[in-house]
Design an enzyme around this catalytic site. Structure first.
Site, short mmCIF file in Angstrom:
data_model
loop_
_atom_site.label_atom_id
_atom_site.label_comp_id
_atom_site.label_asym_id
_atom_site.label_seq_id
_atom_site.Cartn_x
_atom_site.Cartn_y
_atom_site.Cartn_z
N LYS A 1 0.64 -1.18 0.18
CA LYS A 1 -0.66 -0.14 0.08
C LYS A 1 0.72 1.80 0.28
O LYS A 1 2.05 1.37 0.70
CB LYS A 1 -1.03 -0.54 1.02
CG LYS A 1 -0.61 0.29 2.85
CD LYS A 1 0.43 1.14 2.62
CE LYS A 1 0.44 1.18 4.77
NZ LYS A 1 1.80 1.81 5.01
N PRO B 1 9.17 -4.03 -0.61
CA PRO B 1 10.61 -3.65 0.33
C PRO B 1 10.53 -3.74 2.35
O PRO B 1 9.31 -3.91 2.57
CB PRO B 1 10.18 -2.53 0.68
CG PRO B 1 9.72 -2.18 -0.91
CD PRO B 1 8.98 -3.01 -1.01
N ALA C 1 11.00 -3.20 6.04
CA ALA C 1 10.30 -2.59 6.93
C ALA C 1 10.59 -1.16 6.38
O ALA C 1 10.62 -0.24 6.38
CB ALA C 1 11.58 -2.33 7.37
N GLY D 1 7.72 0.63 4.80
CA GLY D 1 6.91 2.31 4.87
C GLY D 1 5.60 1.65 3.73
O GLY D 1 4.45 2.10 3.40
N ALA E 1 3.35 -1.39 4.61
CA ALA E 1 2.79 -2.39 4.68
C ALA E 1 3.37 -3.98 4.29
O ALA E 1 2.65 -4.83 4.41
CB ALA E 1 1.14 -1.74 4.27
N GLY E 2 4.09 -3.97 4.14
CA GLY E 2 5.10 -5.44 3.40
C GLY E 2 4.40 -6.53 4.67
O GLY E 2 3.91 -7.89 4.71
N GLY E 3 4.87 -5.99 6.37
CA GLY E 3 4.72 -7.18 7.35
C GLY E 3 3.42 -7.17 7.10
O GLY E 3 2.80 -8.46 7.92
N ALA F 1 0.82 -7.59 5.04
CA ALA F 1 0.26 -8.04 3.92
C ALA F 1 0.68 -9.61 4.22
O ALA F 1 0.01 -10.16 4.34
CB ALA F 1 1.46 -7.76 2.80
N ASP G 1 -2.76 -1.86 10.28
CA ASP G 1 -2.95 -1.58 8.46
C ASP G 1 -2.92 -3.27 8.13
O ASP G 1 -3.31 -2.89 7.04
CB ASP G 1 -1.32 -1.22 7.92
CG ASP G 1 -0.76 0.04 8.07
OD1 ASP G 1 -1.71 1.04 8.57
OD2 ASP G 1 0.61 -0.37 7.90
O1 C5P Z 1 -0.80 -1.82 14.79
P1 C5P Z 1 1.26 -1.46 14.83
O2 C5P Z 1 1.33 -2.80 15.93
O3 C5P Z 1 0.82 -1.59 12.96
O4 C5P Z 1 2.01 -0.23 15.04
C1 C5P Z 1 3.20 -0.37 15.08
C2 C5P Z 1 3.04 0.68 16.32
O5 C5P Z 1 3.17 2.23 15.38
C3 C5P Z 1 2.74 0.56 17.37
O6 C5P Z 1 2.76 0.38 18.39
C4 C5P Z 1 3.25 2.73 17.01
O7 C5P Z 1 3.70 2.80 17.92
C5 C5P Z 1 2.03 2.80 16.06
N1 C5P Z 1 1.29 3.84 15.23
C6 C5P Z 1 0.12 4.56 16.29
N2 C5P Z 1 -0.97 5.33 15.43
C7 C5P Z 1 -1.49 4.46 15.46
C8 C5P Z 1 -0.55 3.35 14.32
C9 C5P Z 1 0.48 2.65 14.67
O8 C5P Z 1 1.58 5.36 17.71
N3 C5P Z 1 -2.56 4.71 14.98
#
Ligand code: C5P
Length: 309
Positions: free
Chosen positions: A21, A106, A108, A110, A112-114, A116, A148
């Site tokens: 994404k 890619p 890490a 940005g 959303a690979g993980g 996905a 995500d």
């Molecule tokens: O939800 P996810 O585990 O992917 O988020 C990873 C990190 O990104 C969270 O631990 C938080 O630090 C940050 N995050 C945030 N606000 C969001 C989504 C992610 O602060 N809406």
């Protein structure tokens, strides 16, 4: 195929393809009490894909191939493994599966690979195990896995509210063409949000809202209007941690991109271009600029997680 509570799971391997994404708008509010940030997150799925293959096994095991896979955990901390565990726990079975991830998104980066891989593993296991989870149950598990992940399952375009997991589908009226510049190394999403908090400390961070002109540009398929409306509130934080990305953004703009921005929390940078021909020339210019490790060309929107066989 057969399943039993403790016994082996058998069945033909299932492969699911899942898109990357780009956030065409990422409006970030102030940090909440739980540490997350309320968002108005306009997701657009792009045609760069990971594949997750689920094969019956005696225990939960993950393998991966592709660039930078040495940087992803192959134990139960991998989001794909957690997806299999959550689904199995809900259905009272053992998460016995071999998940093989073929990475093209890619790592890490940005994009959303993980997430996905988690959505792909979930759908692949649901098919392999015949657990028959409803769409709502799958979306619930996705939201538990990460902000995500629900979008990786549904694809297309959507507005994500809350921490990004509360999705409203959006209409896209045409094909948008992108070039992505892949940077050396990755950026940690939590670190970028922490940097956002640091940079906005003491300021009045407005409530995040989707921009009407951006939604209109998506709906009409107008690339020039979309270019004018692209925005990412995490960009300043990502550039603060990776100042070298400024040169990448400038190289793509100089090569004729309609607009350039950091993809999500970065460090991948995204360039919206007018057509496939412009994509090729911007991609070539970015590669020769020496400001990125690799370039990828992709169209949007792309479908969400899809079983292939
Ligand atoms: O939800 P996810 O585990 O992917 O988020 C990873 C990190 O990104 C969270 O631990 C938080 O630090 C940050 N995050 C945030 N606000 C969001 C989504 C992610 O602060 N809406």
């Amino acid at each position: 195929m057969t399943t039993s509570t403790n016994g082996p799971v058998t069945g033909a391997p299932v492969t699911v393809r899942v898109p990357a994404k780009v956030n065409v708008q990422l409006a970030v509010g102030a940090a909440r009490a739980d540490g997350f940030h309320d968002l108005a997150n306009v997701f657009l799925a792009v045609g760069l894909y990971d594949e997750v293959t689920a094969t019956p096994a005696d225990t939960l095991r993950i393998t991966a191939e592709g660039h930078d896979v040495d940087q992803i955990p192959l134990d139960r901390t991998n989001l794909a493994a957690r997806a299999a565990e959550l689904l199995a726990a809900r259905h009272g079975i053992e998460p016995n599966v071999h998940l093989h991830i073929t990475k093209d998104i890619p790592v890490a980066g940005g994009m959303a690979g993980g997430s996905a891989d988690a959505a792909g593993a979930l759908l692949a296991c649901d098919t392999l195990w015949s657990t028959g989870a409803s769409r709502d149950e799958l979306l619930d598990i996705c939201a538990e896995l990460g902000s995500d992940v629900p979008f990786s399952l549904v694809g297309g375009a959507a507005l994500g509210r809350g921490r990004g997991e509360l999705l409203t589908p959006l209409t896209v009226g045409g094909t948008f063409h992108w070039v992505f510049a892949v940077a050396d190394g990755g950026l940690s999403t939590p670190a970028v949000y922490r940097e956002f908090d640091r940079l906005t400390e003491g300021t009045d961070v407005p409530e995040p809202e989707a921009a009407p002109e951006l939604l209109a540009a998506l709906e009409s398929g107008d690339a020039t209007a979309l270019a004018a409306a692209l925005s990412n509130d995490l960009q300043a934080a990502a550039l603060s941690l990776r100042p070298d990305l400024t040169a990448t953004l400038a190289a793509g703009t100089a090569a004729g991109a309609l607009a350039a921005l950091v993809s999500g929390s970065g460090p991948t940078t995204a360039f919206l271009v007018k057509d496939a021909e412009a994509a090729e020339s911007v991609a070539r210019a970015l590669l020769t600029s020496g400001t990125c490790r690799a370039v990828r060309v992709a169209d949007s929107p792309a479908p969400g997680a899809t079983p292939l066989r």
